[in-house]
Design a protein around this motif. Structure first.
Motif, PDB file in Angstrom:
ATOM      1  N   UNK A 132       0.951  -1.320   0.136  1.00 48.66           N
ATOM      2  CA  UNK A 132       0.071   0.105  -0.163  1.00 48.66           C
ATOM      3  C   UNK A 132       1.143   1.121  -0.106  1.00 48.66           C
ATOM      4  N   UNK A 133       0.551   2.092  -0.878  1.00 50.28           N
ATOM      5  CA  UNK A 133       1.034   3.500  -0.814  1.00 50.28           C
ATOM      6  C   UNK A 133      -0.054   4.515  -0.545  1.00 50.28           C
ATOM      7  N   UNK A 134       0.309   5.939  -0.260  1.00 52.45           N
ATOM      8  CA  UNK A 134       1.584   6.302  -0.148  1.00 52.45           C
ATOM      9  C   UNK A 134       2.167   6.490   1.344  1.00 52.45           C
ATOM     10  N   UNK A 135       3.480   6.059   1.607  1.00 51.08           N
ATOM     11  CA  UNK A 135       4.046   6.204   2.983  1.00 51.08           C
ATOM     12  C   UNK A 135       4.267   7.505   3.218  1.00 51.08           C
ATOM     13  N   UNK A 136       3.265   8.082   4.210  1.00 51.09           N
ATOM     14  CA  UNK A 136       3.224   9.386   4.448  1.00 51.09           C
ATOM     15  C   UNK A 136       4.447   9.988   5.068  1.00 51.09           C
ATOM     16  N   UNK A 137       5.506   9.253   5.431  1.00 47.64           N
ATOM     17  CA  UNK A 137       7.014   9.822   5.551  1.00 47.64           C
ATOM     18  C   UNK A 137       7.903   9.753   4.572  1.00 47.64           C
ATOM     19  N   UNK A 206      10.758  -4.571  -0.034  1.00 48.98           N
ATOM     20  CA  UNK A 206      10.016  -3.484  -0.586  1.00 48.98           C
ATOM     21  C   UNK A 206      10.462  -2.138   0.085  1.00 48.98           C
ATOM     22  N   UNK A 207      11.550  -1.446  -0.647  1.00 49.26           N
ATOM     23  CA  UNK A 207      11.517  -0.007  -0.236  1.00 49.26           C
ATOM     24  C   UNK A 207      10.555   0.959  -0.068  1.00 49.26           C
ATOM     25  N   UNK A 208       9.250   0.842  -0.964  1.00 51.47           N
ATOM     26  CA  UNK A 208       8.390   1.697  -0.981  1.00 51.47           C
ATOM     27  C   UNK A 208       7.479   1.444   0.335  1.00 51.47           C
ATOM     28  N   UNK A 211       8.999  -1.587   6.942  1.00 55.16           N
ATOM     29  CA  UNK A 211       8.440  -2.236   8.069  1.00 55.16           C
ATOM     30  C   UNK A 211       7.398  -1.263   8.767  1.00 55.16           C
ATOM     31  N   UNK A 212       8.001  -0.204   9.105  1.00 56.70           N
ATOM     32  CA  UNK A 212       7.280   0.716  10.051  1.00 56.70           C
ATOM     33  C   UNK A 212       5.866   1.252   9.471  1.00 56.70           C
ATOM     34  N   UNK A 213       5.922   1.598   8.218  1.00 56.04           N
ATOM     35  CA  UNK A 213       4.605   1.868   7.248  1.00 56.04           C
ATOM     36  C   UNK A 213       3.605   0.941   7.500  1.00 56.04           C
ATOM     37  N   UNK A 214       4.048  -0.360   7.122  1.00 59.16           N
ATOM     38  CA  UNK A 214       3.169  -1.563   6.912  1.00 59.16           C
ATOM     39  C   UNK A 214       2.580  -1.849   8.319  1.00 59.16           C
ATOM     40  N   UNK A 215       3.215  -1.708   9.351  1.00 58.99           N
ATOM     41  CA  UNK A 215       2.971  -2.021  10.798  1.00 58.99           C
ATOM     42  C   UNK A 215       1.685  -0.751  11.025  1.00 58.99           C
TER      43      UNK A 215
END
Length: 264
Positions: A132-137, A206-208, A211-215
């Protein structure tokens, strides 16, 4: 990787004056078999969803549409924003006779699914958000481009010409506008309103989707759970379809009883 379409049939459906192309499975399945709609990512089409679609076809009624503006579907002169993409997806479901479905998306396709779940909550049973995108960070074009470059080492090289053709079909202006739409979307603010069982699938490399964003995605979802595919990149639907279909099938089976309870 072969993109055989032997198990899927191509169809065209008119919706709001636009011809929408889809690929759908034709196998004879029990009436209670789940319906799974595959939602493609940024600027591309359903073509790169085929490896996963074919593996899901023996257990589910699979549909993979090209949203208007992309792939083999009509290219309107105007850009469809996220709410419009969600709404026309719902109208396409009406036109092909799908009342309710599980949705599996990759990348920007996850953003479309989340928008759909909020706008049409009674039409979605479950969601699978793969990458899932977009990583807000990391919500800038430069950051996303660099992460895509890093991701290329984990993807099947045969995917590149497929994506290049899809980008050519969409055109430069539509591609640029779609990227802007994706970057502007605040998916993190919408996730708490997705009221269906949701599986978040992340490729380990996956760099996009670090782990912290998926969690964070899983924590924001009311009914979220996480699956990590060892060694996988961003487009598991093409480069690791066996692994993605495996966790998807397990998720469908595990939530089957919950779906039956809701219907009663």
């Amino acid at each position: 990787m072969s993109l055989s379409e032997e198990k899927l049939q191509r169809q065209y459906t008119m919706v709001d004056g636009l011809s929408i192309h889809d690929r759908r499975s034709t196998e004879a399945l029990p009436e209670d078999a789940p319906i799974v709609i595959l939602i493609h990512g940024l600027v591309v089409s359903s073509r790169y969803m085929m490896p996963t679609a074919e593996l899901l076809a023996p257990v589910a009624h699979v549909y993979a549409p090209d949203l208007p503006g992309y792939g083999e579907s009509d290219k309107p002169d105007y850009m469809l924003e996220l709410p419009e993409l969600a709404d026309i997806l719902c109208k396409w479901m009406d036109a092909v006779g799908i009342e309710k479905a599980t949705m599996l998306g990759n990348s920007f396709g996850c953003q479309i699914i989340v928008e759909f779940a909020i706008r049409h909550p009674n039409r979605i049973e479950r969601a699978v958000l793969q990458g899932p995108t977009m990583n807000p960070h990391a919500r800038t074009f430069g950051q996303q481009l660099w992460q895509l470059i890093l991701d290329s080492r984990y993807e099947d090289s045969s995917q590149a010409p497929i994506q290049a053709y899809d980008y050519w079909q969409a055109g430069l202006l539509r591609a640029v506008c779609t990227v802007q739409i994706a970057l502007a979307d605040r998916i993190e603010a919408k996730l708490p309103d997705v009221q269906v069982p949701t599986l978040v699938v992340r490729g380990e490399k996956d760099p996009l989707v670090p782990p912290y964003w998926a969690e964070e995605v899983v924590e924001l979802l009311p009914q979220g759970q996480l699956a990590v595919i060892p060694g996988g990149g961003h487009t598991l639907n093409y480069s690791a379809p066996v692994e993605l279909s495996r966790v998807t099938k397990a998720f469908l089976e595990a939530t089957k009883s919950q779906m039956v309870t809701q219907e009663i």
